[in-house]
Write a protein that holds these residues in place. Structure first.
Motif, PDB file in Angstrom:
ATOM      1  N   ARG A 123      37.277  49.212  45.158  1.00  0.00           N
ATOM      2  CA  ARG A 123      36.732  50.561  45.056  1.00  0.00           C
ATOM      3  C   ARG A 123      37.100  51.180  43.695  1.00  0.00           C
ATOM      4  O   ARG A 123      36.267  51.793  43.025  1.00  0.00           O
ATOM      5  CB  ARG A 123      37.252  51.414  46.206  1.00  0.00           C
ATOM      6  N   HIS A 124      38.341  50.975  43.268  1.00  0.00           N
ATOM      7  CA  HIS A 124      38.770  51.486  41.960  1.00  0.00           C
ATOM      8  C   HIS A 124      38.115  50.711  40.825  1.00  0.00           C
ATOM      9  O   HIS A 124      37.710  51.303  39.816  1.00  0.00           O
ATOM     10  CB  HIS A 124      40.288  51.425  41.847  1.00  0.00           C
ATOM     11  N   PHE A 125      37.997  49.399  40.980  1.00  0.00           N
ATOM     12  CA  PHE A 125      37.406  48.587  39.917  1.00  0.00           C
ATOM     13  C   PHE A 125      35.922  48.911  39.736  1.00  0.00           C
ATOM     14  O   PHE A 125      35.418  48.955  38.604  1.00  0.00           O
ATOM     15  CB  PHE A 125      37.581  47.103  40.218  1.00  0.00           C
ATOM     16  N   ARG A 126      35.221  49.129  40.822  1.00  0.00           N
ATOM     17  CA  ARG A 126      33.789  49.459  40.707  1.00  0.00           C
ATOM     18  C   ARG A 126      33.608  50.815  40.017  1.00  0.00           C
ATOM     19  O   ARG A 126      32.683  50.988  39.218  1.00  0.00           O
ATOM     20  CB  ARG A 126      33.132  49.452  42.077  1.00  0.00           C
ATOM     21  N   ALA A 127      34.494  51.744  40.318  1.00  0.00           N
ATOM     22  CA  ALA A 127      34.404  53.050  39.659  1.00  0.00           C
ATOM     23  C   ALA A 127      34.637  52.929  38.160  1.00  0.00           C
ATOM     24  O   ALA A 127      34.046  53.666  37.365  1.00  0.00           O
ATOM     25  CB  ALA A 127      35.412  54.012  40.275  1.00  0.00           C
ATOM     26  N   ALA A 128      35.494  51.983  37.767  1.00  0.00           N
ATOM     27  CA  ALA A 128      35.809  51.782  36.352  1.00  0.00           C
ATOM     28  C   ALA A 128      34.948  50.700  35.701  1.00  0.00           C
ATOM     29  O   ALA A 128      35.023  50.496  34.480  1.00  0.00           O
ATOM     30  CB  ALA A 128      37.278  51.402  36.194  1.00  0.00           C
ATOM     31  N   SER A 129      34.164  49.982  36.521  1.00  0.00           N
ATOM     32  CA  SER A 129      33.324  48.865  36.052  1.00  0.00           C
ATOM     33  C   SER A 129      34.149  47.728  35.453  1.00  0.00           C
ATOM     34  O   SER A 129      33.644  46.950  34.641  1.00  0.00           O
ATOM     35  CB  SER A 129      32.281  49.351  35.020  1.00  0.00           C
ATOM     36  N   ALA A 130      35.423  47.619  35.843  1.00  0.00           N
ATOM     37  CA  ALA A 130      36.275  46.545  35.337  1.00  0.00           C
ATOM     38  C   ALA A 130      37.535  46.451  36.192  1.00  0.00           C
ATOM     39  O   ALA A 130      37.965  47.446  36.791  1.00  0.00           O
ATOM     40  CB  ALA A 130      36.652  46.778  33.879  1.00  0.00           C
ATOM     41  N   GLY A 131      38.130  45.267  36.212  1.00  0.00           N
ATOM     42  CA  GLY A 131      39.392  45.066  36.916  1.00  0.00           C
ATOM     43  C   GLY A 131      39.507  43.645  37.415  1.00  0.00           C
ATOM     44  O   GLY A 131      38.505  42.930  37.553  1.00  0.00           O
ATOM     45  N   THR A 132      40.733  43.230  37.673  1.00  0.00           N
ATOM     46  CA  THR A 132      40.998  41.875  38.156  1.00  0.00           C
ATOM     47  C   THR A 132      41.865  41.942  39.394  1.00  0.00           C
ATOM     48  O   THR A 132      42.954  42.522  39.377  1.00  0.00           O
ATOM     49  CB  THR A 132      41.708  41.031  37.074  1.00  0.00           C
ATOM     50  N   LEU A 133      41.381  41.327  40.459  1.00  0.00           N
ATOM     51  CA  LEU A 133      42.107  41.217  41.719  1.00  0.00           C
ATOM     52  C   LEU A 133      42.607  39.787  41.859  1.00  0.00           C
ATOM     53  O   LEU A 133      41.812  38.844  41.808  1.00  0.00           O
ATOM     54  CB  LEU A 133      41.186  41.581  42.891  1.00  0.00           C
ATOM     55  N   ILE A 134      43.927  39.634  42.018  1.00  0.00           N
ATOM     56  CA  ILE A 134      44.528  38.300  42.127  1.00  0.00           C
ATOM     57  C   ILE A 134      45.218  38.209  43.483  1.00  0.00           C
ATOM     58  O   ILE A 134      46.154  38.968  43.763  1.00  0.00           O
ATOM     59  CB  ILE A 134      45.533  38.043  40.994  1.00  0.00           C
ATOM     60  N   LEU A 135      44.758  37.290  44.310  1.00  0.00           N
ATOM     61  CA  LEU A 135      45.305  37.100  45.645  1.00  0.00           C
ATOM     62  C   LEU A 135      45.986  35.737  45.722  1.00  0.00           C
ATOM     63  O   LEU A 135      45.540  34.772  45.090  1.00  0.00           O
ATOM     64  CB  LEU A 135      44.186  37.191  46.695  1.00  0.00           C
ATOM     65  N   THR A 136      47.066  35.660  46.473  1.00  0.00           N
ATOM     66  CA  THR A 136      47.768  34.383  46.620  1.00  0.00           C
ATOM     67  C   THR A 136      47.375  33.744  47.937  1.00  0.00           C
ATOM     68  O   THR A 136      47.630  34.281  49.009  1.00  0.00           O
ATOM     69  CB  THR A 136      49.292  34.561  46.554  1.00  0.00           C
ATOM     70  N   GLY A 137      46.729  32.603  47.819  1.00  0.00           N
ATOM     71  CA  GLY A 137      46.368  31.815  48.979  1.00  0.00           C
ATOM     72  C   GLY A 137      47.411  30.736  49.207  1.00  0.00           C
ATOM     73  O   GLY A 137      48.610  30.943  49.027  1.00  0.00           O
ATOM     74  N   SER A 138      46.942  29.549  49.544  1.00  0.00           N
ATOM     75  CA  SER A 138      47.834  28.424  49.822  1.00  0.00           C
ATOM     76  C   SER A 138      46.985  27.174  49.947  1.00  0.00           C
ATOM     77  O   SER A 138      45.788  27.251  50.263  1.00  0.00           O
ATOM     78  CB  SER A 138      48.600  28.664  51.127  1.00  0.00           C
ATOM     79  N   VAL A 139      47.617  26.033  49.707  1.00  0.00           N
ATOM     80  CA  VAL A 139      46.916  24.788  50.019  1.00  0.00           C
ATOM     81  C   VAL A 139      46.553  24.765  51.503  1.00  0.00           C
ATOM     82  O   VAL A 139      45.562  24.132  51.898  1.00  0.00           O
ATOM     83  CB  VAL A 139      47.776  23.566  49.624  1.00  0.00           C
ATOM     84  N   LEU A 140      47.313  25.502  52.330  1.00  0.00           N
ATOM     85  CA  LEU A 140      46.991  25.589  53.761  1.00  0.00           C
ATOM     86  C   LEU A 140      45.800  26.507  54.023  1.00  0.00           C
ATOM     87  O   LEU A 140      45.460  26.747  55.177  1.00  0.00           O
ATOM     88  CB  LEU A 140      48.208  26.060  54.553  1.00  0.00           C
ATOM     89  N   GLY A 141      45.159  27.002  52.980  1.00  0.00           N
ATOM     90  CA  GLY A 141      43.861  27.639  53.126  1.00  0.00           C
ATOM     91  C   GLY A 141      42.725  26.641  53.026  1.00  0.00           C
ATOM     92  O   GLY A 141      41.557  27.008  53.192  1.00  0.00           O
TER      93      GLY A 141
END
Length: 314
Positions: A123-141
């Motif tokens: 929501r914040h990134f769309r308002a600014a038209s930029a941003g990076t979201l980094i999520l930590t998954g796993s090999v168990l994904g």
């Protein structure tokens, strides 16, 4: 110009290592986790490295908590450039032995709360038209292993969510969603896990350091990538899981019992699934040698040898 980085799960493991790494780069940090005391310790570490830091004690499973975190970040720094979400819990035990409340809380923390974080960040990134979201998954994904049903369920769901978000953001060139998927990592999550398996959990080898995974997180902030796998055997395990399912399933149980569980008996407990334990929060879990200590000892060795040589005979 320094970035504004929101980092959730900052008091232990990958999150704590990433906080230090971003601080050393001069980024401005908004650190969030459940334990205020440990959060203050991490703040001090990052300030010492030269960063400007805001801490916001946050339980990601509390309704509205992630919105409040984002608001605090914007109030302090005016914007959010990068959102890193590393907060996670896990539980050991056969599916039918694991209490439903524990299974549900792992999924709530590792999937539903992450989805809410993505919702808030985007929501914040769309308002600014930029941003990076980094999520930590796993090999168990991407594969499964016995005794970790709740964690695998959450991480498979997360992988599906990330792929969907990446598809939906194809027309937003400056908004990125990255997934960092490690294998075994030297963090305290194994000791801190809920356990209904009767044996203490441990990371199967090979084991990566939390700092190595943190470097992958920082690299994604610098140069966003769809997914980064950290672990030399991750690709091989995924190929075996997909192309040789019968062989994989025949091997994974015995290997998990031999390499993923300790012989030490343990009574059933909930670990940190429902509440933090500040005494167990650290970057390392103690599964790998402390290379810093080894190098410091090696550096002191010439002086120690010289002292012995210079010591007068008695």
């Amino acid at each position: 110009m320094s970035r504004v980085v929101v980092l959730v799960g900052a008091t232990s493991g990958i999150g704590r290592a990433a906080a230090r790494a971003f601080a050393e780069r001069g980024d401005r940090l908004v650190l969030a986790a459940r334990a205020p005391r440990t959060l203050a310790d991490v703040r001090d570490e990052c300030v010492e490295a030269g960063a400007e830091v805001l801490t916001v004690p946050t339980d990601v499973t509390t309704p509205g908590a992630l919105d409040a975190l984002a608001d605090a970040a914007v109030d302090r720094f005016g914007r959010i450039d990068v959102w890193v979400h590393t907060a996670a819990v896990t539980a050991y035990g056969r599916f039918e032995q694991l209490p439903a409340r524990v299974f549900d809380q792992v999924v709530r923390t590792d999937l539903l709360a992450v989805a809410e974080a993505a919702r808030v960040a985007l929501r914040h990134f769309r308002a600014a038209s930029a941003g990076t979201l980094i999520l930590t998954g796993s090999v168990l994904g991407h594969i499964t292993a016995p005794y970790l049903s709740s964690y695998a369920t959450a991480k498979w769901g997360l992988a599906g969510l990330v792929r969907t978000l990446q598809q939906e953001l194809r027309d937003d060139a400056d908004i990125h969603v990255c997934l960092v998927s490690p294998g075994s990592v030297d963090t305290p999550i194994y000791q801190r896990a809920a356990n209904h398996a009767g044996q203490v959990g441990r990371p199967p080898p090979p084991i990566a350091s939390a700092k190595r995974v943190a470097r992958a997180v920082v690299d994604c902030a610098d140069h966003p990538r769809r997914e980064v796998s950290v672990g030399p055997f991750n690709g091989l395990m995924r190929v075996g899981f997909t192309l040789l399912p019968g062989v994989y399933d025949a091997l994974v149980g015995p290997l998990m019992r031999r390499l993923g569980l300790d012989d030490t008996a343990v009574d059933p407990h909930d670990g940190v699934v429902f509440a933090p334990d500040p005494t167990s929060e650290a970057v390392r879990g103690g599964w790998l040698p402390d290379l810093g200590r080894v190098l410091r000892a090696a550096g002191n060795l010439p002086g120690q040898v010289g002292a012995l040589v210079r010591r007068p005979a008695r």
